[in-house]
Enzyme design. Structure first.
Site, PDB file in Angstrom:
ATOM      1  N   SER A 183       0.841  -1.193   0.000  1.00  0.00           N
ATOM      2  CA  SER A 183       0.000   0.000   0.000  1.00  0.00           C
ATOM      3  C   SER A 183       0.884   1.254   0.000  1.00  0.00           C
ATOM      4  O   SER A 183       1.697   1.437  -0.903  1.00  0.00           O
ATOM      5  CB  SER A 183      -0.955  -0.024   1.191  1.00  0.00           C
ATOM      6  OG  SER A 183      -1.959   0.954   1.052  1.00  0.00           O
TER       7      SER A 183
ATOM      8  N   ASP B 114      -8.978  -5.671  -5.177  1.00  0.00           N
ATOM      9  CA  ASP B 114      -8.570  -4.558  -4.318  1.00  0.00           C
ATOM     10  C   ASP B 114      -9.421  -3.327  -4.626  1.00  0.00           C
ATOM     11  O   ASP B 114      -9.391  -2.815  -5.748  1.00  0.00           O
ATOM     12  CB  ASP B 114      -7.085  -4.254  -4.547  1.00  0.00           C
ATOM     13  CG  ASP B 114      -6.513  -3.281  -3.530  1.00  0.00           C
ATOM     14  OD1 ASP B 114      -7.290  -2.620  -2.825  1.00  0.00           O
ATOM     15  OD2 ASP B 114      -5.282  -3.186  -3.451  1.00  0.00           O
TER      16      ASP B 114
ATOM     17  N   HIS C 160      -7.135  -5.894  -0.859  1.00  0.00           N
ATOM     18  CA  HIS C 160      -5.993  -5.028  -0.586  1.00  0.00           C
ATOM     19  C   HIS C 160      -4.993  -5.666   0.381  1.00  0.00           C
ATOM     20  O   HIS C 160      -3.780  -5.515   0.214  1.00  0.00           O
ATOM     21  CB  HIS C 160      -6.481  -3.698  -0.016  1.00  0.00           C
ATOM     22  CG  HIS C 160      -5.418  -2.663   0.118  1.00  0.00           C
ATOM     23  ND1 HIS C 160      -4.708  -2.168  -0.948  1.00  0.00           N
ATOM     24  CD2 HIS C 160      -4.919  -2.033   1.216  1.00  0.00           C
ATOM     25  CE1 HIS C 160      -3.833  -1.269  -0.534  1.00  0.00           C
ATOM     26  NE2 HIS C 160      -3.940  -1.174   0.774  1.00  0.00           N
TER      27      HIS C 160
END
Length: 694
Positions: A548, A636, A668
């Site tokens: 991320s 995601d 995610h």
């Protein structure tokens, strides 16, 4: 090597992780009379790598207690697998246990069961009652709360949807259900984003055990989605958090900055606002004497993780006061949700866990003064997390980078102090892995200071194989917010750059408008620091990994320092914030991160898009030399997997080594056990190849 790494992954991921804890009394004659037996109920999660599943199991421990001390602990004979259990809650007396369960034969068919000393006492077929959709079991909305009389249960579920052909069974059904015309059956329905797919509109529900029926609480305004409910003492009313779902929903998971407020309903149609309606609130917790309500309040929008203010409400007068806000000394602010039970038995102390620099510690707050105390317990652990405290019996989870989670239990003798010699081990691993760890605080040099918010330090944790010899040079893997891997053949540094929790609100705010610059420099500064002070680390074999925003930084580092890093592994990285703008469930963060104020009606401007592009790793793609491994989740909703593919195409067109792993069914967090195992093995092999690990 593949077999070795598989064994390492199985070892590290096979340790049980505590999910929740509760305490009930077998015989409660009072702490100052005869010894009493208390039952400690523990719920654990454990990965079974070979089958690729995550198991949940249940334990009961018997604690013999006398005069505020645990005299002995009787361990369970065995653990019980928790099959299809979504929620579990013990009644205030400890005599009954409520379970929301799904069946193995009918997917989505849910039951509310109540168990007592004589076995199953009640069972409500929630699907047959047809008052609502699926019961919520997530960490954001869910609750399963007993009324003081132990005859009613409060929970949260999806609002029932009716087709035009379906006839409401009652007027209340008609008012509390969403009705769709047949031609609208394909209408898009918003949900609350990553990790909350399918959760669109929630309702508060009360199950009356004596009547065997469920009622949807009336009076909640339609622009709110209620959750985190609890009974307001003996009044018969309910306190809950309501999140604004208009004009549209933003992702909630990992985001504590969503507009919300605290409300009270009398369950008869009246709903009253208890807090400010311009911020974000969470974790309402009622004191044992039912006179005080504590909750957390933060800002709406801005950083999606921030310092909370602790607020206190007197239930009868509804007077509101600011309780704990700014950090001071060894207290760096409140960042985490409060435990389900956080009050001392005399309603004078509140206990919670929070990050403090590179550690997590347990703190207490004196209700009358608002003073905060750090509780020094088991200082050898890097993380001490409070799971629950019931009648001053506290259960904490302790862990470190080299020590898997274990539980300890003991009584709190004073809200400001804890004595470690009175604590008992209560499940979990009692082993330490063969590597050491070192926590460090780093001050940015003057040229890297944030002049608007100066004087903010950041942290890092270095992990090294134990018994490292100066004659052996280990490669260094830089991990930006996360886990430890392949420690037997390399060292790791985990960096808490400015903007991380644990260093105060100024640290968090300092990152706004400075992503791709300040955070990148902090990571590089930490790496140079450990290389200069640890001669067993090989400066010519440095790799970087992250997910991320950590993946965002990893890709920035290999672009801004192309000759420094030898390999990179990134999980669902942000590559181009400008192209991510219309596909992320947290569109507000795209604006906040580059220093722009967000509002729901904000439309992108050329200037905003330019700022997002300029702060993104894609602008440095032409300079990247390090081989890149990308791991992308096909579902995601937070960072579109096409972000990773954008970098993949840029690197492929320049003949730069790149490989993509695509996990079609994962989101995610890439949290499926099979996905985690595959990511681990591929990263280990990637680093082995490109760091020349023997």
């Amino acid at each position: 090597m593949d077999g070795v790494n598989r064994d390492v992954f199985r070892q590290f991921n096979g340790f049980p992780v505590p999910v929740s804890a509760s305490v009930t009394a077998q015989r409660d004659f009072g702490f100052d009379l005869h010894p009493i037996t208390r039952t400690q109920n523990l719920n654990w999660s454990q990965c079974e790598v070979d089958r690729g599943v995550r198991l949940h199991y249940f334990q009961q421990w018997a604690l013999l207690c006398n005069r505020r001390a645990v005299e002995s602990v009787v361990s369970p004979h065995s653990s019980s697998l928790s099959m299809f259990r979504l929620l579990v809650s013990h009644s205030p007396s400890g005599a009954r246990r409520a379970v929301v369960r799904e069946t193995s034969t009918h997917v989505g068919h849910q039951y509310l069961e109540v168990w007592g000393y004589s076995g199953l006492e009640a069972c409500l077929d929630l699907a047959a009652l047809n008052k609502h959709g699926k019961v919520y079991e997530d960490a954001q909305f869910a609750c399963l709360a007993w009324s003081p009389c132990e005859e009613r249960l409060l929970y949260v579920a999806e609002k029932k949807r009716l087709r035009s052909s379906a006839q409401p069974s009652s007027a209340s059904d008609d008012a509390d259900s969403m009705v769709f015309e047949e031609e609208d059956k394909n209408m898009y329905m918003e949900d609350w984003g990553e990790g909350l797919v399918g959760k669109t509109a929630s309702v508060l529900c009360v199950a009356d055990l004596s009547k065997g029926d469920v009622t949807v609480c009336p009076g909640v305004p339609p622009h709110l989605s209620p959750g985190q409910g609890l009974w307001a003492g003996d009044s018969g009313g309910v306190v809950f958090v309501g999140w604004w779902n208009e004009p549209f929903r933003l992702g909630m998971k990992f985001c504590s900055n969503r507009r919300s407020a605290l409300f009270y309903t009398d369950l008869k149609g009246s709903c009253e606002l208890l807090s400010s309606d311009l911020g974000s609130v969470s974790s309402p917790r009622l004191s044992p004497d039912c006179l005080w309500l504590v909750y957390l309040q933060g800002r709406a929008f801005g950083p999606h993780h921030q310092c909370f203010c602790m607020m206190l409400v007197h239930i009868h007068s509804l007077s509101l006061s600011l309780y704990v806000c700014t950090s001071a000394g060894q207290f760096a602010g409140v960042y985490d949700s409060l435990p389900p039970h956080c009050w001392s038995s005399d309603s004078e102390w509140i206990f919670f866990s929070s990050a403090c620099e590179n550690r997590k510690s347990v703190f207490s707050v004196e209700r009358r003064t608002g003073r905060v105390f750090i509780l020094w317990v088991f200082s050898e652990f890097g993380s001490v997390k409070l799971l629950t405290i019931v009648k001053d019996l506290m259960v904490i989870c302790c862990s470190s980078p080299n020590h898997p989670p274990c539980l300890k239990v003991g009584f709190v003798s004073n809200g400001a102090h804890l004595q470690s010699e009175q604590w008992f081990h209560l499940g979990g691993a009692e082993v330490s892995e063969n590597f050491g760890w070192q926590s460090m605080i780093i001050a940015p040099p003057p040229e890297e200071e944030n002049h608007q918010l100066s004087g903010v330090n950041f942290g890092a944790v270095l992990l090294k194989p134990a018994g490292s010899s100066k004659s052996v040079m280990f490669p260094l893997v830089v991990f930006i917010h996360g886990m430890q891997t392949i420690l037997r053949v390399s060292s790791f540094i985990l960096v808490n750059y400015r903007g991380s929790t644990g260093f105060g609100q100024d640290s968090i705010d300092s990152l706004l408008g400075n992503i791709g610059n300040q955070d990148v420099k902090d990571v590089q500064r930490a790496v140079l620091h450990v290389l200069q002070n640890n001669k067993t680390l090989d400066p010519d074999r440095v790799a970087v990994m992250g997910g991320s925003h950590g993946g965002f930084l990893a890709c920035h580092l290999i672009g801004q320092y192309p000759e420094f890093y030898r390999a990179c592994a990134a999980r669902n990285p942000v590559i181009n914030a400008a192209t991510l703008l219309g596909t992320s469930d947290i569109v507000d963060w795209r604006y906040s991160s580059v220093g722009l104020q967000y509002s729901f009606d904000l439309l992108p401007t050329p200037q905003a898009l330019t700022a997002m592009l300029e702060k993104s790793p894609i602008v440095h793609a032409a300079q990247i030399r390090a081989p890149v491994l990308l791991m992308l989740g096909g579902k995601d909703k937070r960072v579109s997997p096409y972000q990773g593919l954008e970098l993949y195409k840029a690197l492929k067109s320049r003949n730069s080594p790149v490989r993509v792993l695509w996990y079609e069914g994962d989101g995610h967090s890439l949290s499926n056990v099979e996905t985690q195992a595959d990511c681990f093995l591929n990263m280990a092999l990637w680093f082995k190849q490109h760091l020349n690990v023997k």
